[in-house]
Design a protein around this motif. Sequence first.
Motif, PDB file in Angstrom:
ATOM      1  N   GLY A  16       0.826  -1.197   0.000  1.00 58.28           N
ATOM      2  CA  GLY A  16       0.000   0.000   0.000  1.00 58.28           C
ATOM      3  C   GLY A  16       0.865   1.254   0.000  1.00 58.28           C
ATOM      4  N   ALA A  17       0.205   2.386  -0.120  1.00 60.63           N
ATOM      5  CA  ALA A  17       0.924   3.659  -0.183  1.00 60.63           C
ATOM      6  C   ALA A  17       1.657   3.941   1.121  1.00 60.63           C
ATOM      7  CB  ALA A  17      -0.059   4.784  -0.504  1.00 60.63           C
ATOM      8  N   ILE A  18       1.006   3.670   2.234  1.00 59.47           N
ATOM      9  CA  ILE A  18       1.626   3.976   3.529  1.00 59.47           C
ATOM     10  C   ILE A  18       2.764   3.003   3.821  1.00 59.47           C
ATOM     11  CG2 ILE A  18       1.228   4.062   6.013  1.00 59.47           C
ATOM     12  CD1 ILE A  18      -1.578   5.118   5.403  1.00 59.47           C
ATOM     13  N   GLY A  19       2.542   1.722   3.638  1.00 60.09           N
ATOM     14  CA  GLY A  19       3.578   0.729   3.942  1.00 60.09           C
ATOM     15  C   GLY A  19       4.818   0.894   3.088  1.00 60.09           C
ATOM     16  N   SER A  20       4.640   1.056   1.778  1.00 61.56           N
ATOM     17  CA  SER A  20       5.802   1.225   0.907  1.00 61.56           C
ATOM     18  C   SER A  20       6.479   2.574   1.152  1.00 61.56           C
ATOM     19  CB  SER A  20       5.409   1.079  -0.558  1.00 61.56           C
ATOM     20  OG  SER A  20       4.467   2.057  -0.923  1.00 61.56           O
ATOM     21  N   GLY A  21       5.685   3.601   1.477  1.00 63.18           N
ATOM     22  CA  GLY A  21       6.270   4.906   1.792  1.00 63.18           C
ATOM     23  C   GLY A  21       7.105   4.872   3.056  1.00 63.18           C
ATOM     24  N   VAL A  22       6.620   4.177   4.072  1.00 62.07           N
ATOM     25  CA  VAL A  22       7.378   4.058   5.331  1.00 62.07           C
ATOM     26  C   VAL A  22       8.669   3.291   5.085  1.00 62.07           C
ATOM     27  CG1 VAL A  22       7.377   2.968   7.616  1.00 62.07           C
ATOM     28  CG2 VAL A  22       5.400   4.297   6.873  1.00 62.07           C
ATOM     29  N   LEU A  23       8.593   2.160   4.394  1.00 66.54           N
ATOM     30  CA  LEU A  23       9.792   1.354   4.151  1.00 66.54           C
ATOM     31  C   LEU A  23      10.816   2.108   3.297  1.00 66.54           C
ATOM     32  CD1 LEU A  23      11.161  -1.316   4.681  1.00 66.54           C
ATOM     33  CD2 LEU A  23       9.946  -2.279   2.734  1.00 66.54           C
ATOM     34  N   ALA A  24      10.358   2.783   2.263  1.00 64.52           N
ATOM     35  CA  ALA A  24      11.275   3.554   1.415  1.00 64.52           C
ATOM     36  C   ALA A  24      11.887   4.713   2.200  1.00 64.52           C
ATOM     37  CB  ALA A  24      10.549   4.068   0.179  1.00 64.52           C
ATOM     38  N   SER A  25      11.102   5.373   3.042  1.00 61.45           N
ATOM     39  CA  SER A  25      11.622   6.481   3.845  1.00 61.45           C
ATOM     40  C   SER A  25      12.680   6.002   4.830  1.00 61.45           C
ATOM     41  CB  SER A  25      10.498   7.182   4.602  1.00 61.45           C
ATOM     42  OG  SER A  25       9.591   7.771   3.712  1.00 61.45           O
ATOM     43  N   VAL A  26      12.441   4.863   5.461  1.00 63.48           N
ATOM     44  CA  VAL A  26      13.429   4.312   6.398  1.00 63.48           C
ATOM     45  C   VAL A  26      14.729   3.998   5.661  1.00 63.48           C
ATOM     46  CG1 VAL A  26      13.961   2.302   7.833  1.00 63.48           C
ATOM     47  CG2 VAL A  26      11.783   3.466   8.103  1.00 63.48           C
ATOM     48  N   LEU A  27      14.629   3.404   4.484  1.00 61.76           N
ATOM     49  CA  LEU A  27      15.838   3.103   3.709  1.00 61.76           C
ATOM     50  C   LEU A  27      16.589   4.374   3.318  1.00 61.76           C
ATOM     51  CD1 LEU A  27      14.557   0.197   1.442  1.00 61.76           C
ATOM     52  CD2 LEU A  27      16.173   0.045   3.329  1.00 61.76           C
ATOM     53  N   LEU A  28      15.860   5.415   2.930  1.00 60.42           N
ATOM     54  CA  LEU A  28      16.516   6.673   2.574  1.00 60.42           C
ATOM     55  C   LEU A  28      17.159   7.333   3.790  1.00 60.42           C
ATOM     56  CD1 LEU A  28      13.990   8.190   0.025  1.00 60.42           C
ATOM     57  CD2 LEU A  28      16.288   7.334  -0.444  1.00 60.42           C
ATOM     58  N   PHE A  29      16.493   7.252   4.937  1.00 59.16           N
ATOM     59  CA  PHE A  29      17.072   7.817   6.162  1.00 59.16           C
ATOM     60  C   PHE A  29      18.321   7.042   6.566  1.00 59.16           C
ATOM     61  CE2 PHE A  29      13.099  10.044   8.088  1.00 59.16           C
ATOM     62  CZ  PHE A  29      13.024  10.841   6.961  1.00 59.16           C
ATOM     63  N   LEU A  30      18.296   5.714   6.419  1.00 59.07           N
ATOM     64  CA  LEU A  30      19.487   4.917   6.708  1.00 59.07           C
ATOM     65  C   LEU A  30      20.626   5.281   5.750  1.00 59.07           C
ATOM     66  CD1 LEU A  30      17.932   1.396   7.396  1.00 59.07           C
ATOM     67  CD2 LEU A  30      19.089   2.872   9.052  1.00 59.07           C
ATOM     68  N   ALA A  31      20.288   5.489   4.490  1.00 57.75           N
ATOM     69  CA  ALA A  31      21.304   5.867   3.509  1.00 57.75           C
ATOM     70  C   ALA A  31      21.894   7.239   3.819  1.00 57.75           C
ATOM     71  CB  ALA A  31      20.714   5.865   2.103  1.00 57.75           C
ATOM     72  N   SER A  32      21.094   8.104   4.433  1.00 59.33           N
ATOM     73  CA  SER A  32      21.573   9.446   4.778  1.00 59.33           C
ATOM     74  C   SER A  32      22.377   9.456   6.066  1.00 59.33           C
ATOM     75  CB  SER A  32      20.389  10.403   4.917  1.00 59.33           C
ATOM     76  OG  SER A  32      19.691  10.485   3.710  1.00 59.33           O
ATOM     77  N   ASN A  33      22.488   8.293   6.705  1.00 59.99           N
ATOM     78  CA  ASN A  33      23.293   8.139   7.907  1.00 59.99           C
ATOM     79  C   ASN A  33      22.780   8.993   9.067  1.00 59.99           C
ATOM     80  OD1 ASN A  33      25.292   6.771   9.213  1.00 59.99           O
ATOM     81  ND2 ASN A  33      26.925   8.169   8.603  1.00 59.99           N
ATOM     82  N   ARG A  61      21.366   9.623  12.660  1.00 63.65           N
ATOM     83  CA  ARG A  61      21.582   8.899  13.910  1.00 63.65           C
ATOM     84  C   ARG A  61      20.476   9.104  14.932  1.00 63.65           C
ATOM     85  NH1 ARG A  61      25.269   5.352  12.510  1.00 63.65           N
ATOM     86  NH2 ARG A  61      27.208   6.242  11.821  1.00 63.65           N
ATOM     87  N   ASN A  62      19.764  10.215  14.844  1.00 62.21           N
ATOM     88  CA  ASN A  62      18.751  10.535  15.833  1.00 62.21           C
ATOM     89  C   ASN A  62      17.518   9.653  15.620  1.00 62.21           C
ATOM     90  OD1 ASN A  62      16.921  11.676  17.581  1.00 62.21           O
ATOM     91  ND2 ASN A  62      17.364  13.782  16.975  1.00 62.21           N
ATOM     92  N   PRO A  63      17.135   8.858  16.641  1.00 58.02           N
ATOM     93  CA  PRO A  63      15.979   7.978  16.452  1.00 58.02           C
ATOM     94  C   PRO A  63      14.662   8.737  16.282  1.00 58.02           C
ATOM     95  CG  PRO A  63      16.913   7.714  18.658  1.00 58.02           C
ATOM     96  CD  PRO A  63      17.788   8.653  17.922  1.00 58.02           C
ATOM     97  N   TRP A  64      14.594   9.961  16.784  1.00 61.94           N
ATOM     98  CA  TRP A  64      13.362  10.743  16.641  1.00 61.94           C
ATOM     99  C   TRP A  64      13.122  11.142  15.195  1.00 61.94           C
ATOM    100  CZ3 TRP A  64       9.838  10.491  20.134  1.00 61.94           C
ATOM    101  CH2 TRP A  64      10.193  10.244  21.445  1.00 61.94           C
ATOM    102  N   VAL A  65      14.171  11.234  14.410  1.00 53.79           N
ATOM    103  CA  VAL A  65      14.024  11.579  13.001  1.00 53.79           C
ATOM    104  C   VAL A  65      13.281  10.459  12.266  1.00 53.79           C
ATOM    105  CG1 VAL A  65      15.306  12.031  10.864  1.00 53.79           C
ATOM    106  CG2 VAL A  65      16.052  13.055  13.003  1.00 53.79           C
ATOM    107  N   TYR A  66      13.479   9.236  12.730  1.00 53.21           N
ATOM    108  CA  TYR A  66      12.826   8.106  12.078  1.00 53.21           C
ATOM    109  C   TYR A  66      11.318   8.103  12.303  1.00 53.21           C
ATOM    110  CZ  TYR A  66      17.315   6.325  10.689  1.00 53.21           C
ATOM    111  OH  TYR A  66      18.532   6.189  10.087  1.00 53.21           O
ATOM    112  N   ALA A  67      10.849   8.878  13.266  1.00 48.06           N
ATOM    113  CA  ALA A  67       9.395   9.038  13.424  1.00 48.06           C
ATOM    114  C   ALA A  67       8.807   9.726  12.190  1.00 48.06           C
ATOM    115  CB  ALA A  67       9.084   9.833  14.685  1.00 48.06           C
ATOM    116  N   LEU A  68       9.618  10.556  11.539  1.00 45.58           N
ATOM    117  CA  LEU A  68       9.170  11.185  10.292  1.00 45.58           C
ATOM    118  C   LEU A  68       8.974  10.162   9.183  1.00 45.58           C
ATOM    119  CD1 LEU A  68      11.388  14.396  10.171  1.00 45.58           C
ATOM    120  CD2 LEU A  68       8.944  14.254  10.624  1.00 45.58           C
TER     121      LEU A  68
END
Length: 173
Positions: A120-137, A139-146
């Motif tokens: 779905g839009a939300i699930g794939s968006g969350v997974l893609a966002s997490v991967l992009l945040f990991l790629a951006s290195n 470190r703050n866990p609160w950023v992953y709430a975004l």
Amino acid sequence: MERSEIHPVEASPGSYGKWNPNSILGGALVILAGVFLFYVIPNYINLPPFMQNPLLSPRFLPQLAGWIVLVLAALLLIEGLLNPPEREEAEALRAGVPLLRQGLMVAAGVVYVLFFEQLGAIGSGVLASVLLFLASNLRNPWVYALAIAFPVVVSLLFVHVLNVPLPIGTLWE
């Protein structure tokens, strides 16, 4: 014969010449945007018969995005043809970027495209966002709430404000 200003068409050893990454990418994006604007949108996005305001049309946002991509790609193509980048400048941009980071960015795009229907839009968006945040290195866990909040808010805006149906995901049904 030495290189001089007599043969300006030839590329210097440090230059890419006319077929450089900017002109190739710009040309490919111009073609893709043209196909999107003139084939995909007219053939696959239907207009309801009662449509009164063209800004509320289901075609409006895709056309706007398509025209923006077309204009920016044409500018990139022209810039690449008129002012080819030097090899050192282009390779300096990639130097030091780990392959894992590049792989995570590509994986984010692949996940979003391939699993959009299943997650779905939300699930794939969350997974893609997490991967992009990991790629951006990041470190703050609160950023992953975004990574959760942003796809949820955007999806809810599309569904409830713009009345654009997005897939919920076959995995959750």
